[in-house]
Write a protein that holds these residues in place. Structure first.
Motif, short mmCIF file in Angstrom:
data_model
loop_
_atom_site.label_atom_id
_atom_site.label_comp_id
_atom_site.label_asym_id
_atom_site.label_seq_id
_atom_site.Cartn_x
_atom_site.Cartn_y
_atom_site.Cartn_z
N SER A 1 30.24 70.29 -0.24
CA SER A 1 28.91 70.75 -0.67
C SER A 1 28.85 71.11 -2.15
N PRO B 1 23.82 70.30 -2.21
CA PRO B 1 22.71 71.24 -2.07
C PRO B 1 21.99 71.56 -3.38
N PRO C 1 31.31 73.11 4.76
CA PRO C 1 30.21 72.53 3.98
C PRO C 1 28.84 73.05 4.41
N GLY D 1 26.53 75.08 2.14
CA GLY D 1 25.23 74.45 1.92
C GLY D 1 24.09 75.44 2.10
N THR E 1 26.23 65.07 4.78
CA THR E 1 26.27 66.47 4.38
C THR E 1 25.82 66.61 2.93
N THR E 2 26.18 65.65 2.11
CA THR E 2 25.75 65.67 0.71
C THR E 2 24.34 65.10 0.52
N SER F 1 25.43 69.74 9.79
CA SER F 1 26.82 70.01 9.44
C SER F 1 27.50 71.00 10.38
#
Length: 438
Positions: free
Chosen positions: A35, A39, A165, A169, A269-270, A296
């Motif tokens: 992360s 975010p 993450p 995040g 996740t990204t 996530s």
């Protein structure tokens, strides 16, 4: 000689549960780097004005080192145990976070331009080294536990460590409000240093590696470790571990599956925060929460139970079912223009990927019992490479189709899910029954 007498005679420390706890803690510390940019990508983009492709590469930067370094570092465990590889990766991450924090304090926001992209990308690569701790912790955990408990132990390790993450995040966008971007990264840097110190103080390698470090010869070390419950042992050097695992056909099938499940997990996740912000106009903090809670963290906790399911029904069957769930989730996201339905699609994909991740690593010690570290390196490294490959492709969809590219990009996951279902069936039919004697 009973267990306690053996432990006292050789001055051995730790036990399987403590080994699992510290491996999970170490993975949590390093894995948070997933992360690093996702975010807050919009914060960088507002100042640096990056096209979709460059944005995709930036959010994926930590995943490049975090995936490729898994290969040698995972195999290194078969030679040195897990503690030394863990600490080496932490050191690289600390260097990266120190550099990134310094850049932000010196240049953010007024003097941070697109010309500084290569330097920010470089520090992202170094910071991402901690992500590679995953393939170190897998064999480290495997050496502590007997075969019949591998699914649960690895599911707990991967699932709980995977929450990092999601948690970061959530925290990072909120930290921006009170600390600003430089202050947020400075706090992260301190967290990384403290976490490294805690791991260094309390982590222990499995008994076999402790005995070797005390000068006990390999035969005696194996004998004593077996009496203490250890079942898996390395077969040779780092290079040998990679060679042995590379010769097992099932290893490459697992690489393909992990490219979709874990590489896909890293990529989303990204990417999901950017998706929610750009496609639905949601705020940064809300987008971070949606990614973390709806994908996530959800996938991470389900991964723990996925290990139990894999123990009960077998890794291959569990993988087939889980990738079918990923397929359904990707189709929902492609077709949806509704926030509620898109959120459902995200949740469905999180469930599928969480279970699939556990299923794949349930099969690693089964397929390659003589070199689980080497296999973990190949599977974890090349599989997780999807976390670097997929975000730029999603960025290309945005560059090509504009706003609708955020939904059309999930076609990538439809293709990957179908491919993974086919591979899982091949593994079950051709390699699954003979895996233990491969």
């Amino acid at each position: 000689m009973n267990r306690e007498e053996l432990l006292q005679k050789y001055n051995l420390k730790g036990n399987p549960n403590k080994g699992l706890i510290m491996a999970t803690f170490g993975f949590f510390i390093g894995f948070a780097a997933v992360s690093l940019y996702g975010p807050v990508a919009t914060n960088f983009n507002k100042i640096m004005h990056m096209p979709g492709l460059m944005l995709g590469f930036l959010v994926a930067a930590p995943n490049l080192t975090g995936s490729l370094l898994r290969i040698p570092f995972g195999a290194w465990v078969d030679k040195a145990g897990g503690k030394k590889p863990f600490l080496t990766l932490f050191l690289l991450s600390i260097i990266g976070m120190a550099g990134l924090t310094t850049i932000l304090y010196l240049y953010y926001p007024d003097n941070l331009t697109l010309k500084m992209y290569p330097l920010i990308f470089l520090f992202g690569l170094l910071s991402g080294s901690g992500i590679a701790t995953f393939s170190v912790g897998v064999p480290q955990t495997s050496y502590w536990f007997p075969q019949n408990k591998q699914g649960f132990a690895l599911g707990a390790y991967g699932g709980l460590g995977n929450t990092a993450p999601g948690i970061f995040g959530i925290l990072l966008p909120f930290a921006l409000v009170g600390l600003g971007l430089p202050g947020s990264y400075a706090t992260w840097f301190v967290f990384l240093v403290v976490g490294t110190a805690i791991y260094a103080a309390f982590a222990q390698d499995a008994y076999y590696f402790q005995l070797l470090k005390k000068g006990v010869n390999q035969d005696e070390a194996k004998k004593v470790a077996r009496e203490l419950g250890q079942e898996l042992f390395p077969s040779g050097t780092v290079v040998q571990a990679l060679k042995i695992s590379a010769k097992v056909p099932g290893t490459w099938g697992l690489v393909a599956l992990y490219f979709t499940s874990f590489g896909g997990f890293l990529a989303l996740t990204t990417w999901f925060p950017t998706y929610w912000i750009q496609y639905y106009g949601i705020g940064v903090r809300q987008a971070g929460l949606l990614m973390a809670l709806g994908f996530s963290i959800l996938a991470s906790f389900i991964r723990v139970y996925g290990g139990h399911i894999s123990d009960k029904f077998g890794g291959e069957k569990t993988a087939i079912a889980s990738f079918m769930i990923v397929l359904v989730g990707s189709v929902i996201l492609i077709l949806s223009n509704s926030f509620g339905i898109s959120l459902l699609g995200e949740i469905v994909m999180g469930v599928g990927m969480g279970v699939a991740n556990a299923a794949v690593f349930k099969l690693v010690p089964k397929y390659v019992p003589n070199a689980p570290g080497g296999a973990s390196g190949w599977v974890g490294g090349l599989g997780a490479f999807g976390g670097f490959v997929v975000p730029p492709i999603l960025g290309v969809f945005v560059d090509s189709f504009g706003k609708t590219g955020y939904s059309k990009g999930f076609m990538v996951y439809t293709v990957l899910a179908v491919f993974s279902i086919v591979i899982s069936m091949v593994l079950m039919n051709k390699y699954g029954k003979n895996a233990k004697i491969a």
